[in-house]
Design a protein around this motif. Structure first.
Motif, PDB file in Angstrom:
ATOM      1  N   ILE A   1       6.208  14.559   5.402  1.00 23.52           N
ATOM      2  CA  ILE A   1       5.206  13.211   4.965  1.00 23.52           C
ATOM      3  C   ILE A   1       5.852  12.222   4.724  1.00 23.52           C
ATOM      4  O   ILE A   1       5.284  11.334   4.575  1.00 23.52           O
ATOM      5  N   SER A   2       7.249  11.861   5.155  1.00 26.45           N
ATOM      6  CA  SER A   2       7.856  10.909   5.058  1.00 26.45           C
ATOM      7  C   SER A   2       7.603   9.960   6.202  1.00 26.45           C
ATOM      8  O   SER A   2       8.480   9.089   6.235  1.00 26.45           O
ATOM      9  N   THR A   3       7.574  11.060   7.164  1.00 26.61           N
ATOM     10  CA  THR A   3       7.107  10.306   8.471  1.00 26.61           C
ATOM     11  C   THR A   3       6.084   9.121   8.673  1.00 26.61           C
ATOM     12  O   THR A   3       6.168   8.590   9.742  1.00 26.61           O
ATOM     13  N   ARG A   4       5.452   9.474   7.807  1.00 24.99           N
ATOM     14  CA  ARG A   4       3.833   9.364   8.041  1.00 24.99           C
ATOM     15  C   ARG A   4       3.687   8.347   7.300  1.00 24.99           C
ATOM     16  O   ARG A   4       2.614   7.502   7.999  1.00 24.99           O
ATOM     17  N   GLY A   5       4.348   7.273   7.311  1.00 23.40           N
ATOM     18  CA  GLY A   5       4.261   6.527   6.252  1.00 23.40           C
ATOM     19  C   GLY A   5       3.388   6.032   4.915  1.00 23.40           C
ATOM     20  O   GLY A   5       3.218   6.494   4.289  1.00 23.40           O
ATOM     21  N   PRO A   6       3.281   4.000   4.678  1.00 24.75           N
ATOM     22  CA  PRO A   6       2.383   4.097   3.296  1.00 24.75           C
ATOM     23  C   PRO A   6       1.074   4.814   3.395  1.00 24.75           C
ATOM     24  O   PRO A   6       0.543   5.465   4.418  1.00 24.75           O
ATOM     25  N   ILE A   7       0.458   5.536   2.363  1.00 20.73           N
ATOM     26  CA  ILE A   7      -0.745   6.224   1.726  1.00 20.73           C
ATOM     27  C   ILE A   7      -2.092   5.203   1.838  1.00 20.73           C
ATOM     28  O   ILE A   7      -1.821   3.868   1.524  1.00 20.73           O
ATOM     29  N   GLU A   8      -3.416   5.433   2.247  1.00 18.86           N
ATOM     30  CA  GLU A   8      -3.662   4.000   2.612  1.00 18.86           C
ATOM     31  C   GLU A   8      -4.476   3.858   1.903  1.00 18.86           C
ATOM     32  O   GLU A   8      -5.306   3.178   1.377  1.00 18.86           O
ATOM     33  N   ALA A   9      -5.200   5.177   0.817  1.00 19.31           N
ATOM     34  CA  ALA A   9      -6.677   5.003   0.052  1.00 19.31           C
ATOM     35  C   ALA A   9      -5.862   6.940  -0.667  1.00 19.31           C
ATOM     36  O   ALA A   9      -5.297   7.632  -0.019  1.00 19.31           O
ATOM     37  N   GLU A  10      -6.124   7.139  -2.031  1.00 13.90           N
ATOM     38  CA  GLU A  10      -5.934   7.837  -2.334  1.00 13.90           C
ATOM     39  C   GLU A  10      -7.347   9.612  -2.322  1.00 13.90           C
ATOM     40  O   GLU A  10      -7.855   8.382  -1.651  1.00 13.90           O
ATOM     41  N   PRO A  11      -7.344  10.393  -1.821  1.00 12.82           N
ATOM     42  CA  PRO A  11      -8.782  11.247  -1.394  1.00 12.82           C
ATOM     43  C   PRO A  11      -9.732  11.667  -2.788  1.00 12.82           C
ATOM     44  O   PRO A  11      -9.416  10.810  -3.894  1.00 12.82           O
ATOM     45  N   GLU A  12     -11.046  10.596  -2.372  1.00 14.00           N
ATOM     46  CA  GLU A  12     -11.908  11.011  -2.938  1.00 14.00           C
ATOM     47  C   GLU A  12     -12.142  12.315  -3.578  1.00 14.00           C
ATOM     48  O   GLU A  12     -11.977  13.225  -2.683  1.00 14.00           O
ATOM     49  N   PRO A  13     -13.044  11.980  -4.201  1.00 11.79           N
ATOM     50  CA  PRO A  13     -14.246  13.596  -4.926  1.00 11.79           C
ATOM     51  C   PRO A  13     -14.425  14.330  -3.956  1.00 11.79           C
ATOM     52  O   PRO A  13     -15.542  13.701  -3.361  1.00 11.79           O
ATOM     53  N   ILE A  14     -14.528  15.412  -3.796  1.00 12.21           N
ATOM     54  CA  ILE A  14     -15.206  16.998  -3.493  1.00 12.21           C
ATOM     55  C   ILE A  14     -16.945  16.137  -3.493  1.00 12.21           C
ATOM     56  O   ILE A  14     -17.210  16.127  -2.042  1.00 12.21           O
ATOM     57  N   GLU A  15     -17.257  15.880  -4.505  1.00  8.67           N
ATOM     58  CA  GLU A  15     -18.587  15.588  -4.524  1.00  8.67           C
ATOM     59  C   GLU A  15     -18.813  14.530  -3.702  1.00  8.67           C
ATOM     60  O   GLU A  15     -20.315  14.462  -3.079  1.00  8.67           O
TER      61      GLU A  15
END
Length: 326
Positions: A149-163
């Protein structure tokens, strides 16, 4: 207004452009799109020579095309088939990236737009496999790989609801019912997310594509689940946000490496120039577009000759929403 971007077939194409982002996994798409813009600008320039024998400086309407669907960048030509053999000679795979910031409610329309563009490009009635990538879904997060995870870079978006994912999946199920798609797949689903997803879908995915860049090996519980439900596990090296807004602005903007379709560039205060670097004035009706762009989706397609395992055609389409400032 929609902006429709295309790389055409990138097989055998040689790009002299360097990546403009730090992400290796989207370098092929970005460089191929830049090369496509360059090539079409050059062709249009060579066809517009003035009385002194010099190529006239062109603006974007000279090599793009406005249609009911939107502004094609560059202009698309579906007059000839991109494949040489009959349909049963190919394995055709699409991977559709839904991008952060795009409307979830429009996913049904976006999916059909992407699939239809590829079918028109290849002159084929169906595809074998459609894989979808949801923004904010990371295999490493669910499978607890902190070092990766530490090598992936910044998170682009939060996971959306499964719905929301289930609602989107219903569109894909309809495409399979219609015979347009033979198999469906998802990307970056770990064990828990996949198990929850399977319990709530009418047609389950037959493929789960995971990024082993983020984990050294596939976890045993995921392997067991996939085997029990006849789900094929594939690996990939794609990033979920394959076309960030800043990258699109730089590609289409008026900076030194932009296509001069949009005014300004990804960096403020930069002198506006065309794709070839010439200064550009705004004293004409077809001056660069002033406004904002929101990337909506990117689709990657490959057509492999079955009996030889050769990729005959590979390319990308992308769509963005342009909003005028005025």
């Amino acid at each position: 207004m929609k902006l429709i971007l295309s790389t055409s077939n990138i097989m055998g194409a040689v790009s002299s452009f360097r990546p403009i982002t730090n992400s290796k996994s989207n370098a092929e798409f970005v460089n191929s799109l830049r090369a496509s813009l360059e090539a079409n600008y050059s062709i249009a320039t060579s066809e517009n020579v003035n009385g002194n024998g010099h190529a006239a400086r062109l603006t974007y309407p000279s090599w793009t095309q406005m249609t009911e669907a939107g502004l094609e960048i560059p202009a698309l030509d579906f007059s000839e088939s991109a494949l040489q053999e009959e349909r049963d000679q190919y394995d055709i795979t699409l991977k559709l990236f839904y991008l952060p910031g795009a409307s979830i409610e429009d996913r049904g329309k976006q999916t059909r737009e992407a699939v239809n563009l590829v079918l028109k490009e290849l002159h084929m009635p169906s595809i074998d496999l459609l894989i979808v990538s949801f923004p904010g879904v990371y295999f490493d997060e669910e499978e607890k790989c902190p070092d990766k995870i530490s090598t992936r870079g910044p998170i682009e978006a939060e996971p959306e609801p499964i719905e929301s994912q289930i609602k989107t999946w219903a569109t894909l199920e309809t495409l399979k019912d219609e015979g347009i798609v033979k198999r469906l797949g998802i990307a970056e689903f770990g064990h828990d997310r996949l198990a929850n997803f399977l319990d709530r879908t009418r047609i389950p995915p037959s493929v789960d594509q995971v990024n082993l860049r983020d984990c050294c090996s596939v976890p045993r519980d995921l392997l067991k689940l996939a085997k029990g439900r006849n789900i094929e596990l594939l690996v990939h090296n794609d990033c979920s946000n394959i076309l960030p807004r800043g990258t699109l602005r730089e590609l289409l903007g008026s900076g030194p490496s932009g296509a001069h379709v949009l005014s300004g560039s990804a960096k403020t205060g930069e002198k506006r120039k065309s794709l070839h670097g010439e200064p550009v004035t705004n004293g004409h009706a077809d001056k660069p577009l002033d406004g904002e762009v929101q990337p909506l989706w990117v689709v990657k397609y490959t057509a492999v000759v079955r009996n030889r395992g050769v990729v005959e055609n590979k390319g990308y389409f992308a769509m963005a929403e342009f909003t005028n400032d005025s």
